[in-house]
Scaffold this motif. Structure first.
Motif, mmCIF file in Angstrom:
data_model
loop_
_atom_site.group_PDB
_atom_site.id
_atom_site.type_symbol
_atom_site.label_atom_id
_atom_site.label_comp_id
_atom_site.label_asym_id
_atom_site.label_seq_id
_atom_site.Cartn_x
_atom_site.Cartn_y
_atom_site.Cartn_z
ATOM 1 N N SER A 1 39.780 31.524 53.720
ATOM 2 C CA SER A 1 39.043 30.282 53.532
ATOM 3 C C SER A 1 38.901 29.503 54.830
ATOM 4 C CB SER A 1 39.743 29.415 52.488
ATOM 5 O OG SER A 1 40.939 28.910 53.028
ATOM 6 N N LEU A 2 37.993 28.564 54.800
ATOM 7 C CA LEU A 2 37.698 27.735 55.962
ATOM 8 C C LEU A 2 37.463 26.309 55.497
ATOM 9 C CD1 LEU A 2 36.466 27.289 58.948
ATOM 10 C CD2 LEU A 2 34.287 27.679 57.826
ATOM 11 N N ARG A 3 38.114 25.379 56.168
ATOM 12 C CA ARG A 3 37.845 23.979 55.863
ATOM 13 C C ARG A 3 37.532 23.262 57.171
ATOM 14 N NH1 ARG A 3 39.363 19.937 52.106
ATOM 15 N NH2 ARG A 3 40.701 21.242 50.831
ATOM 16 N N VAL A 4 36.412 22.586 57.211
ATOM 17 C CA VAL A 4 36.025 21.848 58.412
ATOM 18 C C VAL A 4 35.663 20.442 57.993
ATOM 19 C CG1 VAL A 4 34.356 21.659 60.280
ATOM 20 C CG2 VAL A 4 35.132 23.905 59.568
ATOM 21 N N ARG A 5 36.258 19.453 58.663
ATOM 22 C CA ARG A 5 35.898 18.076 58.365
ATOM 23 C C ARG A 5 35.474 17.389 59.652
ATOM 24 N NH1 ARG A 5 40.561 15.569 55.568
ATOM 25 N NH2 ARG A 5 41.206 14.909 57.628
ATOM 26 N N GLY A 6 34.359 16.745 59.619
ATOM 27 C CA GLY A 6 33.873 16.036 60.797
ATOM 28 C C GLY A 6 32.530 16.570 61.241
ATOM 29 N N SER A 7 31.799 15.754 61.983
ATOM 30 C CA SER A 7 30.492 16.200 62.463
ATOM 31 C C SER A 7 30.701 17.298 63.485
ATOM 32 C CB SER A 7 29.743 15.037 63.078
ATOM 33 O OG SER A 7 30.441 14.578 64.214
ATOM 34 N N LEU A 8 29.752 18.209 63.522
ATOM 35 C CA LEU A 8 29.980 19.416 64.308
ATOM 36 C C LEU A 8 28.745 19.767 65.123
ATOM 37 C CD1 LEU A 8 31.753 22.476 62.917
ATOM 38 C CD2 LEU A 8 29.483 22.810 63.800
ATOM 39 N N ASN A 9 28.976 20.195 66.334
ATOM 40 C CA ASN A 9 27.866 20.681 67.147
ATOM 41 C C ASN A 9 28.307 21.994 67.765
ATOM 42 O OD1 ASN A 9 25.543 20.947 68.595
ATOM 43 N ND2 ASN A 9 25.923 19.237 69.993
ATOM 44 N N ALA A 10 27.549 23.032 67.488
ATOM 45 C CA ALA A 10 27.907 24.344 68.015
ATOM 46 C C ALA A 10 26.919 24.726 69.103
ATOM 47 C CB ALA A 10 27.909 25.375 66.899
ATOM 48 N N LEU A 11 27.409 24.859 70.330
ATOM 49 C CA LEU A 11 26.530 25.263 71.428
ATOM 50 C C LEU A 11 26.611 26.779 71.545
ATOM 51 C CD1 LEU A 11 27.433 22.565 74.096
ATOM 52 C CD2 LEU A 11 25.995 22.403 72.090
ATOM 53 N N LEU A 12 25.800 27.437 70.742
ATOM 54 C CA LEU A 12 25.861 28.896 70.714
ATOM 55 C C LEU A 12 24.639 29.510 71.369
ATOM 56 C CD1 LEU A 12 27.111 29.337 67.049
ATOM 57 C CD2 LEU A 12 28.451 29.530 69.120
ATOM 58 N N ASP A 13 23.492 28.957 71.075
ATOM 59 C CA ASP A 13 22.251 29.511 71.607
ATOM 60 C C ASP A 13 21.579 28.442 72.464
ATOM 61 O OD1 ASP A 13 19.773 30.471 72.120
ATOM 62 O OD2 ASP A 13 19.180 30.750 70.028
ATOM 63 N N PRO A 14 21.469 28.682 73.766
ATOM 64 C CA PRO A 14 20.927 27.652 74.648
ATOM 65 C C PRO A 14 19.495 27.260 74.296
ATOM 66 C CG PRO A 14 21.138 29.750 75.799
ATOM 67 C CD PRO A 14 21.832 29.893 74.488
ATOM 68 N N ASN A 15 18.758 28.167 73.701
ATOM 69 C CA ASN A 15 17.365 27.856 73.415
ATOM 70 C C ASN A 15 17.107 27.666 71.925
ATOM 71 O OD1 ASN A 15 16.654 27.974 76.103
ATOM 72 N ND2 ASN A 15 16.470 30.203 76.013
ATOM 73 N N LEU A 16 18.137 27.204 71.217
ATOM 74 C CA LEU A 16 17.991 27.028 69.769
ATOM 75 C C LEU A 16 16.732 26.243 69.425
ATOM 76 C CD1 LEU A 16 18.902 26.823 66.781
ATOM 77 C CD2 LEU A 16 20.112 24.766 67.438
ATOM 78 N N GLY A 17 15.865 26.883 68.669
ATOM 79 C CA GLY A 17 14.683 26.187 68.166
ATOM 80 C C GLY A 17 13.749 25.691 69.250
ATOM 81 N N MET A 18 13.973 26.112 70.472
ATOM 82 C CA MET A 18 13.089 25.654 71.550
ATOM 83 C C MET A 18 11.845 26.528 71.537
ATOM 84 S SD MET A 18 14.021 24.215 75.152
ATOM 85 C CE MET A 18 14.456 25.478 76.277
ATOM 86 N N ASN A 19 10.710 25.873 71.597
ATOM 87 C CA ASN A 19 9.480 26.631 71.527
ATOM 88 C C ASN A 19 8.667 26.470 72.796
ATOM 89 O OD1 ASN A 19 6.734 27.462 70.763
ATOM 90 N ND2 ASN A 19 7.762 27.813 68.822
ATOM 91 N N MET A 20 8.325 27.611 73.382
ATOM 92 C CA MET A 20 7.657 27.607 74.684
ATOM 93 C C MET A 20 6.268 26.970 74.645
ATOM 94 S SD MET A 20 9.607 28.863 76.933
ATOM 95 C CE MET A 20 11.326 29.152 76.616
ATOM 96 N N GLU A 21 5.663 26.976 73.474
ATOM 97 C CA GLU A 21 4.294 26.457 73.399
ATOM 98 C C GLU A 21 4.262 24.940 73.251
ATOM 99 O OE1 GLU A 21 1.745 28.284 73.962
ATOM 100 O OE2 GLU A 21 2.988 30.069 74.098
ATOM 101 N N LEU A 22 5.387 24.376 72.868
ATOM 102 C CA LEU A 22 5.429 22.932 72.673
ATOM 103 C C LEU A 22 5.748 22.237 73.980
ATOM 104 C CD1 LEU A 22 7.428 22.634 69.346
ATOM 105 C CD2 LEU A 22 4.967 22.562 69.696
ATOM 106 N N THR A 23 5.404 20.974 74.064
ATOM 107 C CA THR A 23 5.758 20.212 75.254
ATOM 108 C C THR A 23 7.244 19.870 75.194
ATOM 109 O OG1 THR A 23 5.378 18.082 74.233
ATOM 110 C CG2 THR A 23 3.472 19.138 75.244
ATOM 111 N N GLY A 24 7.764 19.439 76.319
ATOM 112 C CA GLY A 24 9.167 19.044 76.376
ATOM 113 C C GLY A 24 9.459 17.982 75.331
ATOM 114 N N ARG A 25 8.576 17.001 75.251
ATOM 115 C CA ARG A 25 8.787 15.893 74.316
ATOM 116 C C ARG A 25 8.823 16.400 72.871
ATOM 117 N NH1 ARG A 25 8.044 10.730 75.723
ATOM 118 N NH2 ARG A 25 6.599 11.168 77.415
#
Lengths: 285, 259
Positions: B91-115
């Motif tokens: 089992s696993l129990r996690v409490r608290g807000s979490l940020n996982a830096l696993l993929d540097p380009n998570l959801g980053m899309n080359m066709e979109l602008t930086g903004r």
């Protein structure tokens, strides 16, 4: 140096066990849906993004869809009205509506297979409700439908068919479609992630269904040939509850009952699958 | 912070069935079912034990480093802690807000602008609309994109993409920070700045779990180290103690110095 980072991640609590009871799994699946709906703006943005990327760099963008559907309807309309010996005035509005609605259904079913595998990168790097990807698939196809509606409007205008109050009865049908679409994406999305050869099967089923369902031919042509049974084609019932009201034809109560029964069955199967498979999808994609 | 952060992993195992090639196909399953071998087939399915019987308890203030050779299960463990892979056993129990830096380009899309990418990331993280302008300002400032912010990421230089990816990944402050080692890329000038921002974030987090091949970084940031080998815990204890044992065990090939 003072912190530039002031955005705080939303808190959450996670308690996962391998040996979860069905009730617990059910709760997680419901939480997935609830959290997913909470992220509707993300699903909306991703749905639009898919369309934008599909037509990037093209001047007309998604309106190419409108044009190709329009040309298709015009060509098929002239050909089949001659073959079937139906007046163009009677046939073309029917065909335009059927073709656009069927296009929506077929694309939705076919793309349902890829909703999770297409989002592999995201699924494997952040915990995200799977329902978001289902909504994304629905929204993407709804946008396509929105562009194709222009074809229907133009054809109806040419033949002077104006909307009548009865057309509003198509709305409950569309709502049922949306629910079915979400259920189907959860089911097929997960199933196709696990078994990669489902996709071609689904595509060929849709191909056959296109010919077996009154999309380009009219249901009364079949009964004229002495075959009256369309009762066991789920696509017919579902298509008819939206198409019928717009064309102003009466819908049999059995059609509505059929559509509801098929939808309930689909939702039940899909839910049973999703409750069981939700925790495994990340391993499959 | 609302409540104290907590990570509790009990007897956790993760097995990856190998779905390669034909073993994944429906045909094989149907054939197996038809010949009554389905159960047997399921039993004999080739599985990789990515993690075996892991126990970890972390509370606010804990800084855990994960060390081990490639394929030891470090990234898998991070993914489990992030709730991506659900436990196959245990089992696993996690409490608290979490940020996982696993993929540097998570959801980053080359066709979109930086903004647009910044806004999209905000949406991915389920931030309320009111938090988006602040996020945009912060990322834009850190990534130093100035005029490029409204141009598609596709035309950015490699360095700019790295800066944007890094700025995005580190823009959201969690109670629990899970970090894979990819972030140590980028040009030298940026590195110093990136390091400061990262250290800031690490200090701000209640719990840090860091996976790295760079023992110096682990020694510097972590108070406790978990040494994984082939999905099993070989050692778990104070950073220096475990790291010394760990470095002692690695044969000193020149190739190892590179990773």
């Amino acid at each position: 140096m003072s912190s530039a980072v002031t955005t705080i991640a939303p808190p959450k609590e996670l308690h996962l066990r391998a040996d979860m009871t069905i009730a617990t799994r059910n709760r997680w699946a419901m939480a997935d849906l609830a959290d997913g709906m909470h992220l509707w703006r993300l699903a909306w943005a991703l749905g639009w993004l898919d369309i934008r990327l599909r037509y990037r760099g093209s001047m007309l963008g998604p309106f190419w869809l409108t044009i190709s559907t329009g040309v298709m309807v015009a060509a098929l309309g002239v050909l089949y009205s001659t073959l079937f010996k139906i007046e163009l005035k009677e046939y073309l509005p029917f065909l335009a509506l059927s073709q656009v609605l069927w296009g929506f259904l077929a694309a939705l079913v076919s793309e349902a297979c890829g909703v999770f595998t297409d989002a592999e990168g995201v699924i494997r790097s952040v915990r995200m409700p799977f329902f978001v990807f289902s909504m994304r698939g629905l929204i993407r196809n709804a946008i396509v439908l929105g562009h194709n509606i222009v074809v229907i409007v133009v054809v109806f205008a040419i033949f002077r068919m104006w909307p009548h109050p009865g057309s509003l009865m198509a709305l409950p049908g569309l709502l049922l479609w949306a629910i079915d679409a979400l259920a189907l994406t959860l089911l097929l999305g997960g199933f196709c992630a696990r078994f990669r050869d489902i996709q071609p099967i689904v595509n060929s089923i849709m191909q056959i269904a296109f010919f077996m369902t009154p999309v380009i031919w009219k249901p009364n042509q079949l009964s004229a040939s002495g075959i009256a049974n369309l009762a066991f084609n789920p696509f017919y019932d579902l298509l008819e509850i939206v198409r019928g009201p717009i064309l102003g034809s009466d819908i049999a109560v059995t059609t509505w009952i059929g559509a509801c029964v098929y939808s309930v069955a689909l939702c039940a199967i899909s839910w049973a699958f999703f409750v069981r498979a939700r925790g495994r999808i990340a391993f499959w994609v | 912070m609302t409540s104290r952060a907590l990570i509790e992993v009990k007897n956790l195992s993760v097995l990856f069935p190998l779905y390669h090639g034909s073993s994944r196909s429906l045909k094989k399953m149907v054939v197996a079912a038809a010949s009554g071998r389905l159960a047997q087939d399921q039993q004999q399915r080739v599985v990789v034990r990515a993690l075996t019987d892991i126990n970890v308890h972390l509370e606010s203030g804990d800084r855990l480093g994960l060390v081990g050779s490639n394929g030891a299960g470090k990234t898998t463990l991070l993914r489990v802690l992030a709730g991506i892979y659900e436990p196959v056993l245990g089992s696993l129990r996690v409490r608290g807000s979490l940020n996982a830096l696993l993929d540097p380009n998570l959801g980053m899309n080359m066709e979109l602008t930086g903004r647009e990418n910044i806004l999209l990331r905000g949406l991915y993280n389920g931030l309320p609309r009111s938090a988006l302008p602040r996020l945009e300002e912060d990322v834009a400032e850190f990534a130093e994109l100035s005029d490029f912010l409204d141009l598609p990421v596709r035309i950015y230089s490699a360095g700019m993409v790295v800066r944007l990816g890094f700025a995005l990944a580190t823009a959201i402050k969690p109670q629990i920070l899970l970090m894979d080692e990819w972030f140590l890329a980028g040009d030298a000038v940026f590195m110093e700045k990136a390091r400061m921002r990262l250290e800031e974030m690490v200090r701000g987090a209640d719990i840090l779990v860091l996976s790295s091949h760079q023992n110096e970084i682990v020694r510097q940031w972590c108070s406790r180290v978990l040494w994984l080998d082939q999905g099993k815990v070989l050692a778990d204890g104070p950073a220096d103690e475990v790291l010394n044992r760990y470095t002692g065990s690695i044969p000193h090939h020149p190739a190892d110095a590179l990773v």
